[in-house]
Structures are given as structure tokens and as C-alpha cells.
Motif scaffolding. Structure first.
Motif, PDB file in Angstrom:
ATOM      1  N   ALA A 124      -3.515  43.283  43.385  1.00 32.87           N
ATOM      2  CA  ALA A 124      -4.948  43.084  43.572  1.00 32.87           C
ATOM      3  C   ALA A 124      -5.269  42.187  44.760  1.00 32.87           C
ATOM      4  CB  ALA A 124      -5.554  42.499  42.300  1.00 32.87           C
ATOM      5  N   ARG A 125      -4.252  41.644  45.396  1.00 36.31           N
ATOM      6  CA  ARG A 125      -4.490  40.778  46.552  1.00 36.31           C
ATOM      7  C   ARG A 125      -3.380  41.013  47.565  1.00 36.31           C
ATOM      8  NH1 ARG A 125      -0.735  36.767  46.224  1.00 36.31           N
ATOM      9  NH2 ARG A 125       0.074  36.242  44.152  1.00 36.31           N
ATOM     10  N   ALA A 126      -3.450  40.303  48.669  1.00 38.08           N
ATOM     11  CA  ALA A 126      -2.454  40.466  49.726  1.00 38.08           C
ATOM     12  C   ALA A 126      -1.488  39.296  49.734  1.00 38.08           C
ATOM     13  CB  ALA A 126      -3.159  40.563  51.079  1.00 38.08           C
ATOM     14  N   THR A 127      -0.306  39.516  50.277  1.00 34.81           N
ATOM     15  CA  THR A 127       0.673  38.447  50.494  1.00 34.81           C
ATOM     16  C   THR A 127       1.518  38.844  51.687  1.00 34.81           C
ATOM     17  OG1 THR A 127       2.364  37.052  49.473  1.00 34.81           O
ATOM     18  CG2 THR A 127       2.470  39.401  48.979  1.00 34.81           C
ATOM     19  N   ASP A 128       2.017  37.848  52.407  1.00 38.69           N
ATOM     20  CA  ASP A 128       2.875  38.121  53.562  1.00 38.69           C
ATOM     21  C   ASP A 128       4.340  38.239  53.164  1.00 38.69           C
ATOM     22  OD1 ASP A 128       0.877  38.148  55.590  1.00 38.69           O
ATOM     23  OD2 ASP A 128       0.725  35.983  55.386  1.00 38.69           O
ATOM     24  N   GLY A 129       4.706  37.783  51.971  1.00 41.70           N
ATOM     25  CA  GLY A 129       6.089  37.880  51.536  1.00 41.70           C
ATOM     26  C   GLY A 129       6.279  37.230  50.181  1.00 41.70           C
ATOM     27  N   VAL A 130       7.368  37.601  49.519  1.00 39.22           N
ATOM     28  CA  VAL A 130       7.675  37.097  48.180  1.00 39.22           C
ATOM     29  C   VAL A 130       9.068  36.492  48.191  1.00 39.22           C
ATOM     30  CG1 VAL A 130       8.099  37.732  45.774  1.00 39.22           C
ATOM     31  CG2 VAL A 130       6.185  38.757  47.012  1.00 39.22           C
ATOM     32  N   ILE A 131       9.200  35.321  47.565  1.00 37.40           N
ATOM     33  CA  ILE A 131      10.493  34.672  47.376  1.00 37.40           C
ATOM     34  C   ILE A 131      10.722  34.493  45.885  1.00 37.40           C
ATOM     35  CG2 ILE A 131      11.886  32.616  47.833  1.00 37.40           C
ATOM     36  CD1 ILE A 131      10.011  32.074  50.245  1.00 37.40           C
ATOM     37  N   PHE A 132      11.790  35.081  45.365  1.00 38.27           N
ATOM     38  CA  PHE A 132      12.184  34.881  43.979  1.00 38.27           C
ATOM     39  C   PHE A 132      13.286  33.823  43.924  1.00 38.27           C
ATOM     40  CE2 PHE A 132      10.026  38.844  43.123  1.00 38.27           C
ATOM     41  CZ  PHE A 132       9.596  38.696  41.810  1.00 38.27           C
ATOM     42  N   VAL A 133      13.290  33.014  42.861  1.00 39.19           N
ATOM     43  CA  VAL A 133      14.272  31.940  42.710  1.00 39.19           C
ATOM     44  C   VAL A 133      15.054  32.156  41.418  1.00 39.19           C
ATOM     45  CG1 VAL A 133      14.644  29.449  42.628  1.00 39.19           C
ATOM     46  CG2 VAL A 133      12.699  30.373  43.911  1.00 39.19           C
ATOM     47  N   THR A 134      16.393  32.131  41.528  1.00 37.53           N
ATOM     48  CA  THR A 134      17.320  32.337  40.394  1.00 37.53           C
ATOM     49  C   THR A 134      16.863  33.475  39.496  1.00 37.53           C
ATOM     50  OG1 THR A 134      16.253  30.623  39.033  1.00 37.53           O
ATOM     51  CG2 THR A 134      18.111  29.943  40.397  1.00 37.53           C
ATOM     52  N   SER A 135      16.589  34.607  40.096  1.00 44.61           N
ATOM     53  CA  SER A 135      16.071  35.748  39.345  1.00 44.61           C
ATOM     54  C   SER A 135      16.859  37.010  39.686  1.00 44.61           C
ATOM     55  CB  SER A 135      14.593  35.999  39.683  1.00 44.61           C
ATOM     56  OG  SER A 135      13.799  34.891  39.359  1.00 44.61           O
ATOM     57  N   ASP A 136      16.822  37.950  38.755  1.00 43.15           N
ATOM     58  CA  ASP A 136      17.254  39.308  39.030  1.00 43.15           C
ATOM     59  C   ASP A 136      16.043  40.094  39.497  1.00 43.15           C
ATOM     60  OD1 ASP A 136      20.029  39.718  38.620  1.00 43.15           O
ATOM     61  OD2 ASP A 136      19.741  39.486  36.460  1.00 43.15           O
ATOM     62  N   VAL A 137      16.137  40.725  40.644  1.00 40.08           N
ATOM     63  CA  VAL A 137      15.074  41.604  41.109  1.00 40.08           C
ATOM     64  C   VAL A 137      15.431  43.006  40.634  1.00 40.08           C
ATOM     65  CG1 VAL A 137      13.834  42.507  43.095  1.00 40.08           C
ATOM     66  CG2 VAL A 137      14.632  40.140  43.099  1.00 40.08           C
ATOM     67  N   THR A 138      14.730  43.476  39.617  1.00 39.65           N
ATOM     68  CA  THR A 138      15.056  44.767  39.017  1.00 39.65           C
ATOM     69  C   THR A 138      14.744  45.890  40.008  1.00 39.65           C
ATOM     70  OG1 THR A 138      12.840  45.019  38.077  1.00 39.65           O
ATOM     71  CG2 THR A 138      14.498  43.873  36.736  1.00 39.65           C
ATOM     72  N   PRO A 139      15.448  47.026  39.901  1.00 40.64           N
ATOM     73  CA  PRO A 139      15.167  48.153  40.809  1.00 40.64           C
ATOM     74  C   PRO A 139      13.700  48.585  40.811  1.00 40.64           C
ATOM     75  CG  PRO A 139      17.253  48.503  39.693  1.00 40.64           C
ATOM     76  CD  PRO A 139      16.632  47.278  39.063  1.00 40.64           C
ATOM     77  N   PRO A 140      13.017  48.677  39.639  1.00 41.47           N
ATOM     78  CA  PRO A 140      11.598  49.057  39.695  1.00 41.47           C
ATOM     79  C   PRO A 140      10.738  48.052  40.464  1.00 41.47           C
ATOM     80  CG  PRO A 140      12.454  49.357  37.476  1.00 41.47           C
ATOM     81  CD  PRO A 140      13.504  48.612  38.236  1.00 41.47           C
ATOM     82  N   LEU A 141      11.010  46.752  40.266  1.00 42.78           N
ATOM     83  CA  LEU A 141      10.241  45.732  40.971  1.00 42.78           C
ATOM     84  C   LEU A 141      10.515  45.796  42.473  1.00 42.78           C
ATOM     85  CD1 LEU A 141       8.413  43.265  41.064  1.00 42.78           C
ATOM     86  CD2 LEU A 141      10.397  41.847  40.491  1.00 42.78           C
ATOM     87  N   HIS A 142      11.777  45.958  42.827  1.00 40.04           N
ATOM     88  CA  HIS A 142      12.131  46.065  44.244  1.00 40.04           C
ATOM     89  C   HIS A 142      11.461  47.285  44.867  1.00 40.04           C
ATOM     90  CE1 HIS A 142      15.436  46.747  47.473  1.00 40.04           C
ATOM     91  NE2 HIS A 142      14.447  46.016  47.954  1.00 40.04           N
ATOM     92  N   ALA A 143      11.491  48.398  44.151  1.00 40.91           N
ATOM     93  CA  ALA A 143      10.878  49.618  44.676  1.00 40.91           C
ATOM     94  C   ALA A 143       9.378  49.450  44.875  1.00 40.91           C
ATOM     95  CB  ALA A 143      11.164  50.787  43.735  1.00 40.91           C
ATOM     96  N   GLU A 144       8.718  48.758  43.947  1.00 43.15           N
ATOM     97  CA  GLU A 144       7.272  48.576  44.065  1.00 43.15           C
ATOM     98  C   GLU A 144       6.931  47.654  45.236  1.00 43.15           C
ATOM     99  OE1 GLU A 144       3.167  48.951  43.068  1.00 43.15           O
ATOM    100  OE2 GLU A 144       4.983  50.164  42.895  1.00 43.15           O
ATOM    101  N   LEU A 145       7.722  46.604  45.446  1.00 42.21           N
ATOM    102  CA  LEU A 145       7.471  45.720  46.586  1.00 42.21           C
ATOM    103  C   LEU A 145       7.684  46.461  47.901  1.00 42.21           C
ATOM    104  CD1 LEU A 145       9.091  42.386  45.320  1.00 42.21           C
ATOM    105  CD2 LEU A 145       6.653  42.906  45.536  1.00 42.21           C
ATOM    106  N   ARG A 146       8.663  47.338  47.931  1.00 46.45           N
ATOM    107  CA  ARG A 146       8.868  48.157  49.128  1.00 46.45           C
ATOM    108  C   ARG A 146       7.698  49.108  49.332  1.00 46.45           C
ATOM    109  NH1 ARG A 146      14.901  50.513  49.330  1.00 46.45           N
ATOM    110  NH2 ARG A 146      13.926  51.577  51.090  1.00 46.45           N
ATOM    111  N   ARG A 147       7.216  49.690  48.239  1.00 44.10           N
ATOM    112  CA  ARG A 147       6.077  50.601  48.358  1.00 44.10           C
ATOM    113  C   ARG A 147       4.855  49.874  48.902  1.00 44.10           C
ATOM    114  NH1 ARG A 147       1.522  52.248  46.132  1.00 44.10           N
ATOM    115  NH2 ARG A 147       1.509  50.585  44.559  1.00 44.10           N
ATOM    116  N   LEU A 148       4.686  48.607  48.485  1.00 43.01           N
ATOM    117  CA  LEU A 148       3.569  47.803  48.968  1.00 43.01           C
ATOM    118  C   LEU A 148       3.841  47.191  50.342  1.00 43.01           C
ATOM    119  CD1 LEU A 148       2.785  45.916  45.621  1.00 43.01           C
ATOM    120  CD2 LEU A 148       1.424  47.750  46.648  1.00 43.01           C
ATOM    121  N   ASP A 149       5.042  47.442  50.876  1.00 43.87           N
ATOM    122  CA  ASP A 149       5.443  46.932  52.193  1.00 43.87           C
ATOM    123  C   ASP A 149       5.395  45.408  52.228  1.00 43.87           C
ATOM    124  OD1 ASP A 149       6.410  47.223  54.759  1.00 43.87           O
ATOM    125  OD2 ASP A 149       4.415  47.334  55.661  1.00 43.87           O
ATOM    126  N   ILE A 150       5.963  44.784  51.175  1.00 44.99           N
ATOM    127  CA  ILE A 150       5.980  43.322  51.071  1.00 44.99           C
ATOM    128  C   ILE A 150       7.420  42.829  51.248  1.00 44.99           C
ATOM    129  CG2 ILE A 150       5.601  41.352  49.554  1.00 44.99           C
ATOM    130  CD1 ILE A 150       3.377  42.949  48.201  1.00 44.99           C
TER     131      ILE A 150
END
Length: 341
Positions: free
Chosen positions: A117-143
Motif C-alpha cells: 500500500a506504500r512505497a519503499t526504496d529497499g527492504v532489510i531483513f534481520v536473522t530471518s528466512d526469506v521464504t520463496p513466496p515473499l522473495h518472489a513478491e518483493l521481486r514482482r514489486l521491484d523492491i
């Protein structure tokens, strides 16, 4: 060979097909001169064949925000990481949005819904697993995405920033061995985290190099927080032959170990030496000041923030895996065992 990854050409696959390294492909894409003509021609031919286009500055306007996502925020080391990200954010005139998802899929989904619902220039996750669906969605949003201390093995095209945890575990244990300790207890961090396993492996490697076996009875499971440090140290001190030193794989667990020692009427380091890991600001103000392994937490946050902002501006990240050096800081909580005095 297919160079398609989830429907998108990647420079990793281009490098594999061309028989060169990822940095070499990056140098070709960036027009660098330090590539031989033959290699440049081969890489460019494969790039044309697969229709690869170098990412340029994104079509959407800058959001002037970085998202920093933790599992939990109830730890002083989180503040240190935030401090590093904020240093970059302040210098570039952008803001930081800090979130906690508490390792809950529902919280992660809610966070992602808010992000859409908003914009961001980038995302940083800390001590996390980035699941394939989440990674795919961030790529789709070009983040752009980077991970600090990934929980598991990260996707190959996600930049990561960590520390030399194995070397830190090795050095802390070597320090205690050099003082004359031979029974060294270890309080481990969460098993799911790569950094925890690396610190434990470093501990075991130091013992092996000294000709000592790793005794499972001397290893207690913790979670990086005070309570588990206290209970782990209490269990170690309850052994028929207790350790003369305890290496806790976080400063907070080391502070908990201090309390377990105090409750038994013992003293650090007179009766038990204690070493931590992190070098939180509090470690120099404990009594006695804590010997610990300095983990460059603020620098890790700073580097991750710079990485996502470079990606947001279309730059190629030539070194996607970065480990910053750890350093042993010797203070007053470690000393030779009483028997060796």
C-alpha cells in the motif's frame, strides 16, 4: 542450459553459461575496462541472446524510505543494527521504517500487505528466512532486498551481510584455553540460525585443535536472552565436575550467566570465567566488565542499507556475500582457573 530463474534472467545464470564469475558479468554490464575482449564478447553475446537488460534506476519515483524488518525488537543488538541503518538513512536524507514480525506467518503477511500500500526504496531483513513466496513478491514489486545474519541458506541472488561467527567462536575459546581452562561450558544460540551454529562450530574447532573432545554435557541450549543464559549456566554449574569457564554465544546470555554465578555465592572470574559474544555497550559497564567477541552490528546495518540503496539506483552488487570481521575484546571477566593460579 536455461538461464531463466522464476521467469527472470539472472546474472548468476549468465555467468554460469558463459563460464565466468558473477563479478566478471557485472564488470561487463557496468562497462568496466578490466575484462578481456574475448570474454566481453562472449558475455555480451549471451546477454543479447537471452534479452538481459541491466537494471537501471527504477521507473517509479524514490520513496525515500528503507524498511528494516526484525523478528523481535526486545534486544540491545537490534538497537545497534538500527543505529547503522539510520546513519546511512540520515546521510542520504531518507527515513527508516522498523517492523517486527515475531516469526509469525500472519505478521509477515500483514507486513507485506502494508508494504504493497506504500512505497519503499529497499527492504532489510534481520536473522530471518526469506521464504520463496515473499522473495518472489518483493521481486514482482521491484523492491531491492538484503538480509543481515540470514537464518538459513539464502537465495543466491539475495545479498547478505554477516560477521565471522566461526572465527569469533574459535578465538573466544582459544582465549580461555590460553588461560589454562580445559573444561569450558558453552551456551548456544537458537539452532535455526546459521550464526549460532557457526559459533558452536568455532568452539568445537578450538577444543579439537587443543586435543580436547567436545563434551555434550558442557553444551547448553539457549536463545540469546538473559533467562536462558542464567538457566544454562546454572545447569553447567550443577554438573559433578562443573566447568571453570563459560562461553555464552551472546552478551545477554553472558549477563544471565553472571546472575547464575552470583546466586551460587560464586564470583566472576575468581571461581568461573565468563566470555560473551556481541560487545554490546552494556558489556563494558557490567561488574566485572565482560570479555566478549565484538560483532560489528552497527557496521552490518550500515552496509546492508548501502547495499539496498545501491540496488535501488540500478547498481550491480558484485560481492553479494559479505562477512565483517569479529574481534576478541579482553576485559576482566576472564582469568586463569583457580587450580592453575
Amino acid at each position: 542450459m536455461s538461464v531463466e530463474d522464476a521467469g527472470r534472467v539472472t546474472i548468476t545464470a549468465i555467468a554460469r553459461e558463459a563460464g565466468v564469475s558473477v563479478p566478471t558479468v557485472s564488470r561487463v554490464l557496468n562497462g568496466r575496462s578490466d575484462v578481456s575482449p574475448q570474454t566481453r564478447e562472449r558475455v555480451e553475446a549471451i546477454l543479447r541472446e537471452h534479452g538481459y537488460r541491466r537494471r537501471t534506476a527504477r521507473n517509479k519515483p524514490a520513496a525515500n524510505l528503507i524498511d528494516l524488518v526484525f523478528n523481535d525488537l526486545d534486544s540491545p543488538w537490534a538497537v545497534e543494527i538500527i543505529r547503522g541503518v539510520e546513519e546511512v538513512a540520515h546521510a542520504t536524507g531518507i527515513g527508516t521504517v522498523v517492523s517486527a514480525i515475531h516469526d509469525k506467518p500472519a505478521s509477515a503477511r500483514q507486513w507485506l500487505q502494508n508494504l504493497r500500500a506504500r512505497a519503499t526504496d529497499g527492504v532489510i531483513f534481520v536473522t530471518s528466512d526469506v521464504t520463496p513466496p515473499l522473495h518472489a513478491e518483493l521481486r514482482r514489486l521491484d523492491i531491492p532486498l538484503a538480509v543481515i545474519d540470514p537464518a538459513g541458506v539464502p537465495t543466491i541472488d539475495v545479498p547478505t551481510v554477516g560477521a565471522t561467527n566461526w572465527a569469533g567462536g574459535l578465538r573466544a575459546t582459544e582465549h580461555l584455553l590460553s588461560l589454562g581452562h580445559r573444561r569450558i561450558g558453552f551456551i548456544a544460540g537458537p539452532k535455526r540460525l546459521l550464526c549460532s551454529r557457526a559459533r558452536l562450530d568455532g568452539y568445537g574447532a578450538a577444543l579439537a585443535a587443543a586435543g580436547l573432545d567436545t563434551d555434550p554435557a558442557l553444551i547448553q541450549q539457549g536463545d540469546f536472552y538473559h533467562e536462558s543464559g542464567c538457566s544454562g549456566a546454572d545447569a553447567l554449574l550443577s554438573l559433578p565436575e562443573p566447568p571453570t569457564a563459560i562461553f555464552a554465544s551472546s552478551d545477554q546470555m553472558a549477563f544471565g550467566a553472571y546472575e547464575a554465578v552470583r546466586l551460587r555465592g560464586l564470583r566472576v572470574p575468581d571461581d568461573v570465567s565468563v566470555v560473551g559474544f556481541d560487545d554490546l555497550p552494556e558489556s563494558r559497564w557490567t561488574s566485572p566488565p565482560l570479555t566478549t567477541v565484538r560483532q560489528p552490528l552497527a557496521e552490518m546495518g550500515l552496509m546492508a542499507a548501502r547495499t539496498v540503496l545501491r540496488m535501488a539506483h540500478g547498481e550491480t552488487i558484485e560481492t553479494p556475500r559479505v562477512e565483517l570481521a569479529t574481534e576478541l575484546v579482553v576485559r576482566d571477566s576472564s582469568a586463569p582457573p583457580r587450580a592453575a593460579s
